[in-house]
Design a protein around this motif. Structure first.
Motif, PDB file in Angstrom:
ATOM      1  N   GLN A  60      -7.563  -5.778   1.732  1.00  0.00           N
ATOM      2  CA  GLN A  60      -7.051  -5.650   3.089  1.00  0.00           C
ATOM      3  C   GLN A  60      -8.155  -5.643   4.139  1.00  0.00           C
ATOM      4  O   GLN A  60      -7.927  -6.009   5.284  1.00  0.00           O
ATOM      5  CB  GLN A  60      -6.196  -4.394   3.214  1.00  0.00           C
ATOM      6  N   LEU A  83      -6.266   0.901   9.220  1.00  0.00           N
ATOM      7  CA  LEU A  83      -5.592   1.451   8.048  1.00  0.00           C
ATOM      8  C   LEU A  83      -4.522   2.468   8.424  1.00  0.00           C
ATOM      9  O   LEU A  83      -3.455   2.506   7.811  1.00  0.00           O
ATOM     10  CB  LEU A  83      -6.619   2.069   7.095  1.00  0.00           C
ATOM     11  N   ASN A  85      -2.740   2.471  11.146  1.00  0.00           N
ATOM     12  CA  ASN A  85      -1.632   1.680  11.653  1.00  0.00           C
ATOM     13  C   ASN A  85      -0.859   1.033  10.508  1.00  0.00           C
ATOM     14  O   ASN A  85       0.370   1.005  10.502  1.00  0.00           O
ATOM     15  CB  ASN A  85      -2.153   0.616  12.618  1.00  0.00           C
ATOM     16  N   LYS A  86      -1.565   0.529   9.527  1.00  0.00           N
ATOM     17  CA  LYS A  86      -0.942  -0.109   8.371  1.00  0.00           C
ATOM     18  C   LYS A  86      -0.102   0.895   7.587  1.00  0.00           C
ATOM     19  O   LYS A  86       1.014   0.590   7.185  1.00  0.00           O
ATOM     20  CB  LYS A  86      -2.030  -0.703   7.483  1.00  0.00           C
ATOM     21  N   HIS A  89       3.155   1.823   9.498  1.00  0.00           N
ATOM     22  CA  HIS A  89       4.163   0.762   9.451  1.00  0.00           C
ATOM     23  C   HIS A  89       4.799   0.639   8.073  1.00  0.00           C
ATOM     24  O   HIS A  89       5.918   0.166   7.956  1.00  0.00           O
ATOM     25  CB  HIS A  89       3.547  -0.570   9.869  1.00  0.00           C
ATOM     26  N   ASN A  90       4.088   1.050   7.030  1.00  0.00           N
ATOM     27  CA  ASN A  90       4.614   0.942   5.670  1.00  0.00           C
ATOM     28  C   ASN A  90       5.506   2.122   5.298  1.00  0.00           C
ATOM     29  O   ASN A  90       6.247   2.042   4.332  1.00  0.00           O
ATOM     30  CB  ASN A  90       3.480   0.823   4.657  1.00  0.00           C
TER      31      ASN A  90
END
Length: 99
Positions: A60, A83, A85-86, A89-90
């Protein structure tokens, strides 16, 4: 009756105006800590802070690698917000249906 400990994390370019002993909505501030990021971080540093494997992080963050292919290094001021933010969102999106 036992007291509970609540941890609040704040990120800012300037320190928040909170002092020990301040009252915030009925709670008293009893400790203040700060964490300063190093100039460059490796995958070991990131795996301690994010619930991902080294392979997943490496894939990533491939575009953000400023080290060599052998020693991957990253600017924490770029990859940490990416990370976070990722991860946000997950959370909660997979497999859930609203009825």
């Amino acid at each position: 009756m036992f007291k509970h400990k609540y941890i609040i994390t704040v990120e800012s370019d300037i320190p928040p105006q909170i002092c020990l002993g301040d009252k915030i909505h009925g709670a008293t501030v009893v400790a203040l800590e700060t964490e300063q990021y190093p100039d460059l971080v490796d995958l070991a540093w990131l795996t301690k802070r994010f619930p991902m494997s080294r392979d997943t992080l490496s894939r990533q963050l491939e575009l953000f690698n400023i080290g060599s292919t052998g020693k991957k290094l990253y600017d924490p001021n770029i990859v940490v917000p990416f990370l976070k933010n990722k991860i946000e969102h997950n959370l909660g999106g997979k497999g859930k249906t609203n009825k």
